[in-house]
Design an enzyme around this catalytic site. Structure first.
Site, PDB file in Angstrom:
ATOM      1  N   LYS A  53       0.884  -1.237   0.149  1.00 47.77           N
ATOM      2  CA  LYS A  53       0.083   0.073  -0.106  1.00 47.77           C
ATOM      3  C   LYS A  53       0.873   1.273  -0.069  1.00 47.77           C
ATOM      4  O   LYS A  53       0.682   2.278  -0.899  1.00 47.77           O
ATOM      5  CB  LYS A  53      -0.866  -0.079   1.480  1.00 47.77           C
ATOM      6  N   GLN A  97      -4.558  -1.450   9.438  1.00 52.13           N
ATOM      7  CA  GLN A  97      -4.271  -2.634   9.164  1.00 52.13           C
ATOM      8  C   GLN A  97      -4.940  -3.747   9.899  1.00 52.13           C
ATOM      9  O   GLN A  97      -4.768  -3.763  11.124  1.00 52.13           O
ATOM     10  CB  GLN A  97      -2.736  -2.998   8.772  1.00 52.13           C
ATOM     11  N   ASP A 120     -10.737   3.133   4.010  1.00 51.57           N
ATOM     12  CA  ASP A 120     -11.212   1.904   3.960  1.00 51.57           C
ATOM     13  C   ASP A 120     -12.432   1.617   3.764  1.00 51.57           C
ATOM     14  O   ASP A 120     -12.798   0.574   3.221  1.00 51.57           O
ATOM     15  CB  ASP A 120     -10.571   1.074   5.210  1.00 51.57           C
TER      16      ASP A 120
END
Ligand code: NAP
Length: 282
Positions: A53, A97, A120
Site C-alpha cells: 500500500k 491494518q 477503507d
C-alpha cells in the site's frame, strides 16, 4: 468456452495513471493527498499488505506515513494515534491494518477514525452511506470488483448476482453495490444450503470466502462472469483464490485470476479513496 481474463494488474496500471494526474494537479495547488497507515504487531501477511500500500502511494505521488507499533500497544494508545491523525491537515486518509491483536476492539478503533478520512470504507457511517445510496467511501475490495465489471462493460441491470461470503468488508458491501446497479442479488454464507443450486443460476458469481475450490466448474452457468476475491495457499504454498481456476475458466465468459486479479484493484481503490478524501477535505 474459454474465458477471457479480467487482468487486475493491467486495469490498475491504467487507473493509477489517471490517479497520478489528479495527485499532480492537487500537489500543484499545495494539497498533496496524504495516507497514514497504522500497523500493530508483526503479522507477516499484514506487513506485506502494508508495504504494498505504501509503495503504491509513492508510485502515484501520494504522501504516505507508516506507523509500525508493537503488538503490545494498548487500545488507548492506538486511539490517541488516530485522534492525532484525525487532526493532521496533511493526512486525508487513515488506515488501520486488520487484523488487530486480540486485546484491541477493532470496531471501536474503526469508529474512532474520522468518517471524512475513512478511506477503507469500514466506518459505520460509510456502511450506512452505501446502504442508503448516499455519497461516501466504498470499501476497496468490492469497489475494485465493480471497476472490473465496468471494464468489461457488464451491464448488471436485471442480472442475477450470487455473492458467496457476507463479511462487512467484502460480501455485504459487494451485495449492496451490485444491488445499486439493479442486479438481483443472492448472498450466500456458511449456512447456505445447496450452494451449487444457487450459483448455477447466476450470471455473476463473486467468491469471497477464504476456502480453496469453493467454486468449481459444475457450479457455474456457461457464460457467467466469475470474480475471485479469495486469497489462499495451495499445497505448494502458492497463492490461489476460492475458485477452481482451471475448471471454471472452461465455462465462464470472464474470470479474474489469483494473483493478479482483485488484489491489485483493492490497493488501487485505496488510492482512489485517498485522492477523493483529499479533494473533499480541500
Ligand atoms: P471472512 O470475514 O472470513 O468471511 C468469509 C465468509 O465466507 C463468511 O461470510 C462465511 O460465512 C463464508 N463462508 C465460509 N465458508 C463457506 C462455505 N463453505 N460456503 C459458503 N460460504 C462460506 O473473510 P473476508 O474478510 O470476507 O475475506 C474472504 C476472502 O477474501 C479471504 O480469502 C480473504 O483473504 C480474501 N480477501 C481478499 C482481498 C483482496 O484484496 N484480494 C481483500 C479482502 C479479503 P459465515 O458468515 O456464515 O461465517
Amino acid at each position: 468456452m474459454t474465458s477471457q481474463l479480467i487482468n487486475g494488474v493491467e486495469l490498475s496500471k491504467h487507473l493509477r495513471q489517471e490517479l497520478q494526474h489528479k495527485v499532480h494537479a492537487l500537489s500543484a495547488k499545495g494539497k498533496t493527498p496524504g495516507l497514514a497507515v497504522i500497523l500493530v504487531g508483526d503479522n507477516p501477511a499484514s506487513q506485506v499488505y502494508v508495504r504494498n500500500k505504501v509503495s503504491a502511494c509513492e508510485q502515484v505521488g501520494i504522501h504516505s506515513v507508516l506507523d509500525k507499533a508493537p503488538a503490545t500497544l494498548s487500545q488507548e494508545e492506538l486511539l490517541t494515534k488516530i485522534d492525532t491523525l484525525n487532526k493532521d491537515p496533511k493526512i486525508h486518509g487513515i488506515l488501520v491494518q486488520l487484523p488487530l491483536p486480540a486485546h484491541i476492539d477493532a470496531q471501536r478503533v474503526i469508529e474512532a477514525i474520522s468518517p471524512l478520512k475513512d478511506v477503507d470504507g469500514f466506518h459505520i457511517s460509510s456502511a450506512g452511506a452505501l446502504m442508503t445510496g448516499s455519497p461516501g467511501f466504498w470499501p476497496c475490495t468490492p469497489f475494485g470488483c465493480m471497476k472490473m465489471l465496468e471494464s468489461i462493460q457488464f451491464d448488471l441491470k436485471g442480472k442475477h448476482a450470487v455473492v458467496i461470503g457476507r463479511s462487512n468488508i467484502v460480501g455485504k458491501p459487494m451485495a449492496m453495490m451490485l444491488l445499486q446497479k439493479n442486479a438481483t442479488v443472492t448472498i450466500c454464507h456458511s449456512h447456505t444450503q445447496n450452494l451449487a443450486h444457487l450459483t448455477r443460476q447466476a450470471d455473476l458469481v463473486v467468491a469471497a470466502v477464504g476456502v480453496r475450490n469453493v467454486l468449481t466448474k459444475d457450479m457455474v452457468k456457461p457464460g457467467a462472469v466469475v470474480l475471485d476475491v479469495g486469497m489462499n495457499r495451495d499445497e505448494a504454498g502458492k497463492l490461489c483464490g476460492d475458485v477452481d481456476f482451471a475448471g471454471v475458466s472452461e465455462v465462464a465468459s470472464f474470470i479474474t485470476p489469483v494473483p493478479g486479479g482483485v488484489g491489485p484493484m483493492t490497493i488501487t481503490m485505496l488510492l482512489h479513496n485517498t485522492v477523493l478524501a483529499a479533494e473533499q477535505l480541500g
